[in-house]
Design an enzyme around this catalytic site. Structure first.
Site, mmCIF file in Angstrom:
data_model
loop_
_atom_site.group_PDB
_atom_site.id
_atom_site.type_symbol
_atom_site.label_atom_id
_atom_site.label_comp_id
_atom_site.label_asym_id
_atom_site.label_seq_id
_atom_site.Cartn_x
_atom_site.Cartn_y
_atom_site.Cartn_z
ATOM 1 N N VAL A 187 0.815 -1.218 0.000
ATOM 2 C CA VAL A 187 0.000 0.000 0.000
ATOM 3 C C VAL A 187 0.853 1.275 0.000
ATOM 4 C CG1 VAL A 187 -1.924 -1.155 1.135
ATOM 5 C CG2 VAL A 187 -0.206 0.013 2.540
ATOM 6 N N LYS A 188 2.119 1.154 -0.342
ATOM 7 C CA LYS A 188 2.969 2.331 -0.370
ATOM 8 C C LYS A 188 2.730 3.134 -1.649
ATOM 9 C CE LYS A 188 5.062 1.597 3.538
ATOM 10 N NZ LYS A 188 4.523 0.306 3.979
ATOM 11 N N ASN A 189 3.289 4.365 -1.694
ATOM 12 C CA ASN A 189 3.098 5.232 -2.864
ATOM 13 C C ASN A 189 3.571 4.557 -4.143
ATOM 14 O OD1 ASN A 189 2.243 7.090 -0.993
ATOM 15 N ND2 ASN A 189 4.039 8.410 -1.149
#
Length: 377
Positions: A187-189
């Site tokens: 769910v990171k950028n």
């Protein structure tokens, strides 16, 4: 009240652009799944994106932090200054190398450390400072860099939330006086499915991390293929980034500008909608330099509001319970009044690229209702 959009029921959600599956399929068809030239290409693309000479990709953000601490020789007898308000992985890697966490407070406005908070915590045993770029916000330790260097204290940035953010004129990761550690988790950028990277200060740092991620073996994959043996030069772990994960990351990089625009748009939509609510303080984001990873508010009676919203299918979360109050780290507990106060108030709203403006407004409407029924406004 509940949300009708399934993805908005989550606090966070991966966002794929459609090319990732085809990229992975090509790797599977080629039959080379481990650390390959595709991993090297991913490292080169990240280095180009950041404008730095070298990047070492590893299997996770935790592996990046662990490798960085080991690479610069942090170990037993050393103290590492770290904010209590962070994911427990940041503290676990300090314990993994045998060092001790020295927990410090955060600025309630940013949930990040400040130069003064860091310097107030420095002791003769301090070997490293591990600032956390919380929610994507950069931490500028420029005013104390010389003081830290004179004392032999290494700066290792936990930039798990902050890929794409900037610190003044430079990108996060572009400071040659610090090792920077990124996470490319789900769910990171920027996601690789799972992965991470260390941005080294020097060629020596890069060599040390590369040996560590390959079980202490000095030779590269291509060099090992040309010999009948290999040389183990020290301690190491199996921390390579696979070509499967690299393929996902490369596909994501092609669309990173869109990621930045979308995440900022969702955050601005929240900001504008939250203006109508009394009793809510938004943890601010500086758009000149931040790619937001979280959208957080501070609210009264947070636990009641959390329960009310979760019961109605709204994916709020709490980032994070303070580490100095965790049983595993009780030995290093200190009095951190700002962290303890903020930790009772902070609430993470659903924040990811699947959210529409309608989703955001439904979340904010539900939050307003929760404030009324729980006595928070």
């Amino acid at each position: 009240m509940s949300l009708t959009v399934p993805d908005a029921r989550r606090n966070a959600s991966p966002y794929l652009y459609g090319r990732e599956a085809a990229s992975v399929a090509r790797v599977l068809e080629a039959g080379q799944y481990g650390h390959t030239d595709l991993t090297v290409e991913f490292e080169s693309r990240i280095a180009e994106h950041l404008g730095v000479p070298d990047v070492v990709a590893v299997s996770s953000g935790t592996a990046a932090l662990h490798s960085a601490l080991l690479a610069v020789g942090i170990g037993p007898g050393d103290d590492v200054i770290v904010p209590s308000m962070t994911f427990c992985a940041t503290v676990q890697v300090i314990r993994a190398v045998g060092a001790a966490p020295r927990f410090i407070d955060v600025d309630p406005a940013t949930l990040c450390v400040t130069p003064q908070l860091v310097m107030d915590a420095v002791t003769d045993d301090t070997a490293a400072v591990l600032p956390v770029l919380f929610g994507g916000r950069a931490v500028d330790l420029g005013p104390i860099r010389d003081d830290l260097a004179e004392r032999g204290i290494v700066v290792i940035e936990d930039a798990a939330h902050a890929f794409g953010s900037r610190c003044g004129p430079r990108p996060v990761g572009g400071d040659e006086t610090a090792l920077t550690c990124f996470s490319f988790g789900p769910v990171k950028n920027l996601t690789c499915g799972q992965g991470g990277a260390v941005i080294p200060r020097t060629p020596e740092d890069a060599s040390a991390v590369r040996r560590l991620r390959m079980l202490g073996v000095a030779q590269s994959r291509s060099e090992r293929a040309e010999t009948t043996g290999y040389r183990v030069e020290g301690f190491g772990l199996r921390y390579q980034l696979s070509s499967i994960n690299a393929a996902i990351g490369l596909a994501q990089l092609d669309h990173f500008d869109t990621t930045v625009r979308t995440r900022r748009h969702v955050w601005r939509t929240y900001r504008d909608a939250l203006d109508a609510l009394d009793g809510v303080m938004l943890v601010d984001v500086d758009f000149d330099r931040t790619v937001p990873h979280l959208c957080q508010v501070r609210v009264p009676r947070r636990d009641h509001i959390f329960a009310h919203l979760r019961a109605r299918g709204i994916g709020v979360g709490v980032h994070y319970p303070p580490n100095h109050l965790q049983p595993a780290f009780a030995r290093w507990t200190r009095d951190l009044p700002a962290t303890e106060r903020v930790s009772r108030e902070v609430l993470s709203l659903p924040f990811h690229q699947h959210l529409t403006e309608g989703d955001v407004h439904r979340v904010v409407t539900a939050l307003g209702h929760a404030l009324k029924v729980t006595g928070g406004s």
